[in-house]
Motif scaffolding. Structure first.
Motif, short mmCIF file in Angstrom:
data_model
loop_
_atom_site.label_atom_id
_atom_site.label_comp_id
_atom_site.label_asym_id
_atom_site.label_seq_id
_atom_site.Cartn_x
_atom_site.Cartn_y
_atom_site.Cartn_z
N GLU A 184 3.34 7.35 -16.87
CA GLU A 184 4.40 7.87 -17.30
C GLU A 184 5.67 7.68 -16.40
OE1 GLU A 184 5.92 11.96 -19.28
OE2 GLU A 184 3.63 11.74 -18.72
N TYR A 185 5.64 7.95 -15.35
CA TYR A 185 6.49 8.14 -14.31
C TYR A 185 6.66 6.82 -13.73
CZ TYR A 185 6.95 12.92 -15.25
OH TYR A 185 7.12 14.11 -15.83
N GLY A 186 5.98 5.65 -13.85
CA GLY A 186 6.18 4.23 -13.52
C GLY A 186 5.66 4.12 -12.04
N ILE A 187 4.57 5.00 -11.59
CA ILE A 187 4.57 4.93 -10.29
C ILE A 187 2.91 4.44 -9.98
CG2 ILE A 187 5.97 6.62 -9.20
CD1 ILE A 187 3.99 8.82 -9.42
N LEU A 188 2.32 3.82 -11.25
CA LEU A 188 0.82 3.37 -11.03
C LEU A 188 1.04 1.83 -10.94
CD1 LEU A 188 -2.17 3.50 -10.81
CD2 LEU A 188 -2.13 3.71 -13.29
N THR A 189 0.96 1.23 -10.02
CA THR A 189 0.97 -0.11 -9.86
C THR A 189 -0.44 -0.80 -9.55
OG1 THR A 189 1.94 -0.40 -7.92
CG2 THR A 189 3.30 -0.98 -9.61
N LEU A 190 -1.24 -1.61 -10.50
CA LEU A 190 -2.46 -1.83 -10.18
C LEU A 190 -2.49 -3.21 -9.54
CD1 LEU A 190 -4.51 -0.33 -13.17
CD2 LEU A 190 -4.09 0.71 -11.08
N THR A 241 0.78 -1.37 0.11
CA THR A 241 0.25 0.05 0.04
C THR A 241 0.81 1.37 0.09
OG1 THR A 241 -1.81 -1.25 1.46
CG2 THR A 241 -1.85 1.37 1.17
N ILE A 242 0.75 2.25 -0.91
CA ILE A 242 1.45 3.57 -1.03
C ILE A 242 0.75 4.49 -0.38
CG2 ILE A 242 2.34 5.14 -2.84
CD1 ILE A 242 2.10 2.78 -4.78
N PRO A 243 1.39 5.41 0.36
CA PRO A 243 0.71 6.58 1.26
C PRO A 243 0.66 7.81 0.34
CG PRO A 243 2.99 6.26 1.96
CD PRO A 243 2.78 5.09 0.84
N ASP A 267 -3.39 0.26 -5.11
CA ASP A 267 -3.42 -0.02 -3.61
C ASP A 267 -2.70 1.17 -2.88
OD1 ASP A 267 -3.37 -1.12 -1.24
OD2 ASP A 267 -2.03 -2.92 -1.82
N ILE A 268 -3.77 2.04 -2.32
CA ILE A 268 -2.89 3.35 -1.84
C ILE A 268 -3.83 3.62 -0.63
CG2 ILE A 268 -2.20 4.46 -3.79
CD1 ILE A 268 -4.72 5.97 -3.72
N GLU A 269 -3.48 4.43 0.42
CA GLU A 269 -4.04 4.94 1.39
C GLU A 269 -3.99 6.39 1.42
OE1 GLU A 269 -4.26 4.89 6.26
OE2 GLU A 269 -2.82 3.68 5.45
N VAL A 270 -5.13 7.04 1.39
CA VAL A 270 -5.11 8.65 1.26
C VAL A 270 -5.39 9.38 2.13
CG1 VAL A 270 -6.34 10.30 -0.18
CG2 VAL A 270 -6.11 8.13 -1.09
N SER A 314 -8.68 -1.22 -3.39
CA SER A 314 -9.54 -0.17 -3.68
C SER A 314 -8.67 0.76 -2.67
CB SER A 314 -10.78 -0.60 -3.13
OG SER A 314 -11.77 0.60 -3.18
N ALA A 315 -8.73 1.97 -3.31
CA ALA A 315 -8.21 3.16 -2.74
C ALA A 315 -9.04 3.43 -1.45
CB ALA A 315 -8.11 4.17 -3.75
#
Length: 327
Positions: free
Chosen positions: A117-123, A2-4, A27-30, A128-129
């Motif tokens: 584009e910056y390679g920081i999106l990993t689905l 999970t990415i903050p 997969d993030i925590e907002v 679910s966010a």
């Protein structure tokens, strides 16, 4: 893993729009922050590995956040999300280490494209966010964000025409009675005289007047930038009004999907005080929704106030239109 992710914006509407446009399988925590100082605290607490950052905020603006992150080498990849679309704003945020720039209002495609584009999106399948409890957005906050985007459009046009950088404030939006509007206008007075322009506008269910209060001390510099004689004050006033009022109304109409017709501009007063202006015009204003923006041009003695005064009868239509942005 999970990415903050941190969304840092003073507008509840902008935070809500931003959260909604993030990829659903990311997969993030907002975490949300309402100004730059809160944002920096969140970054230092490890809650902002990726940051979506507004520029115009109270307490500490986006430029100051970028500067601090750069100076202290804080671990954050920052994408600026702003209504200030001036080329010089882009250049400044890039020089301060911003990864990229997205103009408001944001779209899911623009966000997804930049993240890929910056390679920081990993689905992650099934991820679910975590958006936290979604915030309530009131009429004033929503109108302030609409004004913020429209303000940026107008500033960008002026900046391109004059090859300058326009310093933008946080728009001031309030529903006012006439007596309160009188006080608000008086608050813009700095013992100097102004010249004022008025232009009516009307759309389906929405009507009002745009006022441009041009500080008299600004005429000389503005005339030079426009390649006009310093005697051509009426032309300076009308040309400035055409740019700022036209682009601002266009910015609002795009966001609310409605068209405005504008009347011919009328010079309300020349070299008068705000008090004189109010005395001459307040009969026309009753209860009103007022959007106020103070434009300044960097490195020049140029300052003017743009006020959009919507009639009380316009408020239900605005509420209805804003409902589409909030749902």
């Amino acid at each position: 893993m999970t990415i903050p992710v941190l969304i840092c914006d003073d507008s509840a509407l902008a935070r809500k729009q931003m959260a909604r446009t993030l990829p659903k399988d990311w997969d993030i925590e907002v975490t949300f922050a309402t100004n730059g100082a809160e944002g920096l605290d969140a970054i230092r607490a490890g809650k902002g590995e990726i940051v979506f950052l507004d520029l115009n905020m109270p307490v500490m603006d986006g430029y100051e956040v970028l500067q601090t992150v750069q100076q202290q080498d804080l671990p954050a990849l920052i994408i600026v999300v702003s209504g200030d679309i001036q080329i010089k704003a882009h250049e400044r945020v890039k020089a301060l280490g911003a990864l990229d720039f997205i103009q408001k209002p944001v779209s899911a495609d623009a966000i997804s494209h930049i993240l890929q584009e910056y390679g920081i999106l990993t689905l992650t399948q099934g991820a679910s966010a975590d958006m936290h409890p979604m915030m309530e957005v009131d009429l004033r906050d929503a109108c302030q964000e609409i004004a913020n985007v429209a303000m940026g459009r107008a500033a960008d046009l002026l900046a391109k025409l004059l090859d300058v950088f326009v310093v933008l404030p946080i728009p001031n939006v309030n529903v006012l009675e006439v007596s309160e509007l009188t006080m608000a206008l008086k608050a813009t007075e700095e013992s100097s005289t102004i010249s004022a322009l008025c232009q009516g506008f009307i759309g389906a269910g929405v009507a009002g007047e745009a006022l441009l209060l041009f500080h008299d001390a600004s005429f000389e510099d503005m005339a030079k930038l426009m390649n006009l004689s310093s005697e051509d004050e009426t032309e300076v006033l009308i040309d400035t009004g055409n740019v700022l009022i036209g682009a601002f109304l266009s910015g609002i109409s795009e966001q609310l999907d409605m068209k405005f017709s504008q009347s011919h501009p009328v010079v309300l007063g020349r070299h008068c005080t705000v008090n004189d202006l109010i005395h001459a015009s307040s009969d026309k204003w009753r209860r009103t929704l007022a959007m106020e923006i103070n434009y300044r041009i960097e490195d020049y003695n140029i300052q003017c106030d743009l006020l959009l005064l919507f009639t009380e009868d316009s408020i239900p239509t605005l509420n209805f239109k804003l409902g589409y942005l909030l749902d």
